[in-house]
Design an enzyme around this catalytic site. Structure first.
Site, short mmCIF file in Angstrom:
data_model
loop_
_atom_site.label_atom_id
_atom_site.label_comp_id
_atom_site.label_asym_id
_atom_site.label_seq_id
_atom_site.Cartn_x
_atom_site.Cartn_y
_atom_site.Cartn_z
N TYR A 265 -10.53 7.96 8.03
CA TYR A 265 -9.09 8.29 7.99
C TYR A 265 -8.77 8.93 6.63
O TYR A 265 -8.13 9.98 6.56
CB TYR A 265 -8.26 7.02 8.18
CG TYR A 265 -6.77 7.23 7.97
CD1 TYR A 265 -5.99 7.84 8.95
CD2 TYR A 265 -6.14 6.82 6.80
CE1 TYR A 265 -4.62 8.04 8.76
CE2 TYR A 265 -4.79 7.02 6.59
CZ TYR A 265 -4.02 7.62 7.58
OH TYR A 265 -2.67 7.82 7.37
N SER B 131 -1.55 11.20 3.20
CA SER B 131 -1.40 9.76 3.02
C SER B 131 -1.84 9.38 1.61
O SER B 131 -2.63 10.11 0.99
CB SER B 131 -2.30 9.03 4.03
OG SER B 131 -2.37 7.65 3.73
P1 NAD Z 1 3.27 6.46 14.64
O1 NAD Z 1 2.11 6.01 15.43
O2 NAD Z 1 4.52 5.65 14.67
O3 NAD Z 1 3.64 7.97 15.00
C1 NAD Z 1 2.64 8.95 15.18
C2 NAD Z 1 2.93 9.72 16.45
O4 NAD Z 1 1.92 10.72 16.58
C3 NAD Z 1 2.86 8.83 17.71
O5 NAD Z 1 4.03 8.99 18.48
C4 NAD Z 1 1.64 9.36 18.43
O6 NAD Z 1 1.75 9.30 19.85
C5 NAD Z 1 1.57 10.78 17.93
N1 NAD Z 1 0.23 11.33 18.11
C6 NAD Z 1 -0.96 10.72 17.84
N2 NAD Z 1 -1.99 11.51 18.17
C7 NAD Z 1 -1.44 12.65 18.66
C8 NAD Z 1 -2.00 13.84 19.19
N3 NAD Z 1 -3.33 14.01 19.30
N4 NAD Z 1 -1.15 14.81 19.61
C9 NAD Z 1 0.20 14.64 19.52
N5 NAD Z 1 0.77 13.52 19.04
C10 NAD Z 1 -0.04 12.54 18.62
O7 NAD Z 1 2.73 6.59 13.14
P2 NAD Z 1 3.46 6.95 11.76
O8 NAD Z 1 3.17 5.82 10.86
O9 NAD Z 1 4.84 7.41 11.98
O10 NAD Z 1 2.52 8.17 11.30
C11 NAD Z 1 2.99 9.48 11.06
C12 NAD Z 1 2.07 10.13 10.04
O11 NAD Z 1 2.20 9.45 8.79
C13 NAD Z 1 0.59 10.06 10.39
O12 NAD Z 1 -0.03 11.29 10.09
C14 NAD Z 1 0.06 8.97 9.51
O13 NAD Z 1 -1.31 9.12 9.23
C15 NAD Z 1 0.92 9.17 8.28
N6 NAD Z 1 1.00 7.99 7.41
C16 NAD Z 1 1.47 6.81 7.90
C17 NAD Z 1 1.51 5.69 7.06
C18 NAD Z 1 2.01 4.36 7.54
O14 NAD Z 1 1.88 3.36 6.79
N7 NAD Z 1 2.61 4.24 8.73
C19 NAD Z 1 1.05 5.80 5.73
C20 NAD Z 1 0.58 7.03 5.28
C21 NAD Z 1 0.55 8.12 6.13
#
Ligand code: NAD
Length: 267
Positions: free
Chosen positions: A155, A142
């Site tokens: 985080y 991230s």
């Molecule tokens: P999201 O919540 O839409 O998707 C994440 C998925 O991971 C969910 O379906 C959730 O059920 C699953 N998950 C969570 N814990 C889990 C576990 N223990 N085992 C299996 N599955 C699990 O979120 P997103 O925004 O698509 O995030 C995806 C990645 O991108 C993450 O690692 C997040 O930290 C990173 N990220 C997101 C953003 C943002 O702004 N959305 C920014 C930077 C990084």
């Protein structure tokens, strides 16, 4: 790496970036084994992917459960006949609280999912990936992994750990057929707050000059980076801007982001 006819494991495939990654990889001719906590969200991804069992297989699993990860990894190559790519994307954010108020339980949960989840899957699948003609590991960190966000310090620490772990892997695997990419997204429009089981912040950082990127756009940037065997990919103009600012003037960048995010910690 060429995507067509390859098999990818995508964690967090039931929502947001992971769901869009799965759909795009399938559209490009790959097969996807999608992991997520809930069967229902995986079923939704499968429907969106056309419902084809030969293209998408969902496996409900908690990536922070070492035993489950190890037994899955032992079976995974037999699902489609080998695994060529691993995208460690599943992740959660922490409650919007300063460290002083954050429980140790919440701290352990974030580290277990975001860092150990990546470590467990990588360790369990790497021996297999090393045997493949070409293979790829992409780990989603991230912008918060190089730039502190107040109220998301743990985080950020978990994502910084993913960044260094991944860059170390990149170096260790240079003389193998496994390529490695670190992914640093800025804000992406997903349900991560709700899916992390935490309360939404009082007011989001809407004062930010940057708009959150749609998840399909983020997925397209990540897949392109895998195709190019990129070392690192910044996803979104906010991540690119903050990356430059942080390297030029780290203290100024921290003050800048703190002003932008101030509302997150106000009660
Ligand atoms: P999201 O919540 O839409 O998707 C994440 C998925 O991971 C969910 O379906 C959730 O059920 C699953 N998950 C969570 N814990 C889990 C576990 N223990 N085992 C299996 N599955 C699990 O979120 P997103 O925004 O698509 O995030 C995806 C990645 O991108 C993450 O690692 C997040 O930290 C990173 N990220 C997101 C953003 C943002 O702004 N959305 C920014 C930077 C990084």
């Amino acid at each position: 790496m060429q995507i067509r006819d390859k098999t990818f494991i995508v964690t967090g495939a039931g929502s947001g970036i992971g769901q869009q990654l799965s759909l795009l990889l399938i559209q490009k001719g790959a097969r996807v084994i999608g992991l997520d906590l809930r069967e229902a969200s995986l079923a939704q991804t499968k429907t969106l992917a056309g419902g084809d069992d030969a293209r998408f297989r969902g496996v409900a699993l908690d990536v922070s459960n070492l035993e489950r990860v190890q037994s899955f990894a032992a079976e995974a190559p037999s699902i489609f006949g080998g695994v060529d790519g691993l995208i460690n994307n599943a992740g959660i954010i922490q409650p919007f609280q300063p460290v002083n108020e954050l429980s140790l339980e919440a701290i352990h949960r974030v580290m277990n999912v975001n860092f150990y989840g990546v470590v467990y899957l990588t360790k369990a699948l790497l021996p297999h990936l090393l045997e493949r003609p070409e293979a790829h590991i992409a780990n989603v960190s991230s912008m918060g992994g190089f730039l502190p966000v107040p109220g998301q310090s743990v985080y950020g620490a978990s994502k910084a750990a993913v960044k260094l772990f991944t860059e170390g892997l990149y170096a260790e695997l240079l003389h193998t057929r496994v390529r490695v990419t670190i992914v640093m997204p800025g804000a992406v429009a997903t349900n991560i707050v709700e899916n992390s089981g935490i309360e939404a912040p009082p007011a989001s950082g809407n004062s930010s000059r940057f708009k959150a990127l749609p998840a399909d756009k983020a997925a397209a940037i990540i897949v392109r980076a895998i195709e190019k065997n990129a070392f690192r990919v910044l996803v979104g103009s906010d991540a690119s801007f903050m990356d430059r600012l942080y390297r030029l003037a780290p203290r100024y960048a921290v003050h800048f982001i703190t002003r932008q995010m101030q509302s997150l910690l106000k009660k």
